[in-house]
Design an enzyme around this catalytic site. Structure first.
Site, PDB file in Angstrom:
ATOM      1  CE  LYS A   1     -21.248  -1.852  -3.640  1.00  0.00           C
ATOM      2  NZ  LYS A   1     -21.680  -1.059  -2.483  1.00  0.00           N
TER       3      LYS A   1
ATOM      4  CB  CYS B   1     -27.627  -2.672   2.268  1.00  0.00           C
ATOM      5  SG  CYS B   1     -29.124  -1.643   2.305  1.00  0.00           S
TER       6      CYS B   1
ATOM      7  CG  MET C   1     -27.479   2.336  -6.453  1.00  0.00           C
ATOM      8  SD  MET C   1     -27.223   3.873  -7.372  1.00  0.00           S
ATOM      9  CE  MET C   1     -27.032   3.230  -9.049  1.00  0.00           C
TER      10      MET C   1
ATOM     11  N   GLY D   1     -17.872   4.310  -3.556  1.00  0.00           N
ATOM     12  CA  GLY D   1     -18.162   5.313  -2.543  1.00  0.00           C
ATOM     13  C   GLY D   1     -17.685   6.711  -2.907  1.00  0.00           C
TER      14      GLY D   1
END
Length: 333
Positions: A134, A95, A13, A207
């Protein structure tokens, strides 16, 4: 890649999972796989490498997440990172921020799976640890049932060792990064189907997962579960995962020991020129749901930010919490 036991991970993050956050999380769970913030390949090549890649040995198992779309630059970044001994290198294909899109990487790479495959192949040629991806299930008008399998097929052919899937689309135009984490509907079932299609490949899910009960439900279908905001905003959730998912002996969290370790860590950081706030800001959500948590948050949010603040602020914050309540309530919240 066949996974012999599940993986529980804390998501990468931006602005959150820096080295101080990771050290803090590691004091709560020995087994969770931790991820760095996304680090752009160009920054590693041209920037302050120790600041970008340095970490405490206690943080392992630890994965480095890279951002980029140039195979040669990503390979160079992987080589530069090798002496820092990360346990995994992960490529960000999920992202959705404008800053990331302007660099032609992140979620927009879902539109060019062949480019992602070239990046993975280049990284694999020089990597000495697993290289993973990812991604999202798709972006914009893509049909996930077509876009996601195509991406997975290409990156596996290029040598990817594992796939982490954020089970939402990303909308590159019209939604902010925060909205992209909340508005596109979750589709866990498509991630389950990808695991059924590739039973021997590690596939993890990310998620909207808020609790360990939800994590356990997902692990009946996939190999790993990744929590983001839920783990950051209520870090006590990490206190139960070693016993629940990795067979560690059941025990009550030793919050006093955690306090002492974080005070010692903060003292070292301050002695090296840092500020207490760099460490304390990641600890604010620790005791959500316990009596005294509000006062704890106030102390860390205000006193830790003051000039000259020292580790004694952490002691004062912990002293405000009433641990006579049931910690497990906070852990499962």
């Amino acid at each position: 890649m066949t996974q012999k036991r599940p993986i529980f991970a804390v998501a990468p993050m931006i602005d959150w999972t820096d080295r101080h956050c990771r050290y803090f999380h590691r004091q709560i769970s020995r087994e969770a796989l931790l991820y760095t913030e996304m680090v752009v390949a160009d920054a590693i090549i041209h920037g302050p490498r120790d600041r970008l890649l340095g970490h405490d040995a206690a943080e392992h198992p630890l994965a480095l997440q890279l951002g980029g779309s140039d195979p040669a630059k990503l390979a160079e970044a992987v080589k530069i990172a090798e002496p820092y001994f990360y346990d995994e290198i992960n490529l960000n294909v999920g992202c959705p921020s404008d800053r990331v899109q302007s660099g032609t990487f992140g979620a927009c790479l879902m539109l060019t799976p062949e480019m992602v495959a070239e990046c993975i192949a280049a990284m694999k040629r020089v990597a000495t640890v697993p290289v993973t991806v990812k991604c999202r299930i798709g972006v914009d008008e893509q049909e996930p049932e077509q876009a996601l399998p195509e991406l997975i097929t290409r990156v596996l052919d290029a040598g990817a060792d594992a796939i982490w899937i954020h089970a939402r689309k990303a909308w590159l135009k019209g939604l902010s990064p925060k909205e992209n984490r909340e508005i596109p509907p979750l589709d866990y079932e498509i991630v389950y189907r990808m695991k059924q299609r590739w039973p021997d490949v590690f596939i993890g899910i990310n998620g909207g997962i808020r609790t360990l009960d939800e994590a356990a439900t997902h692990l009946a279908h996939v190999d790993g579960v990744m929590l983001g905001r839920a783990a950051y905003q209520n870090a006590a959730i990490l206190a139960d995962i070693d016993q629940r998912f990795f067979g560690a002996p059941a025990s009550e969290p030793d919050w006093e020991a955690l306090r002492d370790r974080m005070m010692a860590y903060a003292e070292r950081h301050i002695a090296s020129g840092g500020r207490l706030q760099h460490v304390a800001r990641h600890m604010v959500g620790l005791f959500t749901g316990l009596p005294g948590a509000r006062r704890y948050r106030q102390i860390l949010s205000t006193d830790a930010a003051k000039s000259g603040a020292g580790p004694e602020v952490l002691a004062a914050a912990f002293a405000a919490v009433d641990f006579s309540g049931t910690e497990q309530e906070a852990v499962s919240a």
